[in-house]
Design a protein around this motif. Structure first.
Motif: not given
Length: 115
Positions: A84-105
């Motif tokens: 991520v370019p410093q000085g241009h960081t976006p709004g951001r959220a991060c959470g835990e969820a089951k993804l489409a397949t268990p192999d996606f992290l």
């Protein structure tokens, strides 16, 4: 206003541009990779799609990150922080969820401006 769709399939488009706003579909990496490589692959896809839509990571407005397990938060952030370019960081959220397949992290959803 015109709507442009990129890489449109029967279920979704990989990118949609409406006016000066770009919406990317959730981006995932190679399901056979670890969190570091999946994150790098996701972000490379983001770079490519934004370039195709006439923008770049400096114009990202918002990022939503889904992790299959929050234990990978630090490893994902190590890749994110280098990308991520410093000085241009976006709004951001991060959470835990089951993804489409268990192999996606990890999965990234991006909204960006088109300059």
């Amino acid at each position: 206003m015109t709507i442009q769709r990129f890489h449109t399939g029967p279920r979704m488009s990989q990118a949609v541009v409406h006016g000066d706003t770009i919406y990317l579909a959730g981006q995932v990496g190679d399901a056979n990779s670890d969190i570091t490589n999946q994150t790098k692959e996701c972000l490379a896809k983001v770079d490519a799609l934004l370039a195709e839509c006439g923008s770049s990571k400096e114009n990202i407005l918002s990022t939503t990150i889904w992790l299959a397990d929050m234990k990978d938060f630090a490893a994902m952030n190590a890749v994110w922080d280098a990308w991520v370019p410093q000085g241009h960081t976006p709004g951001r959220a991060c959470g835990e969820a089951k993804l489409a397949t268990p192999d996606f992290l990890v999965e990234f959803m991006i909204i960006a401006a088109k300059p």
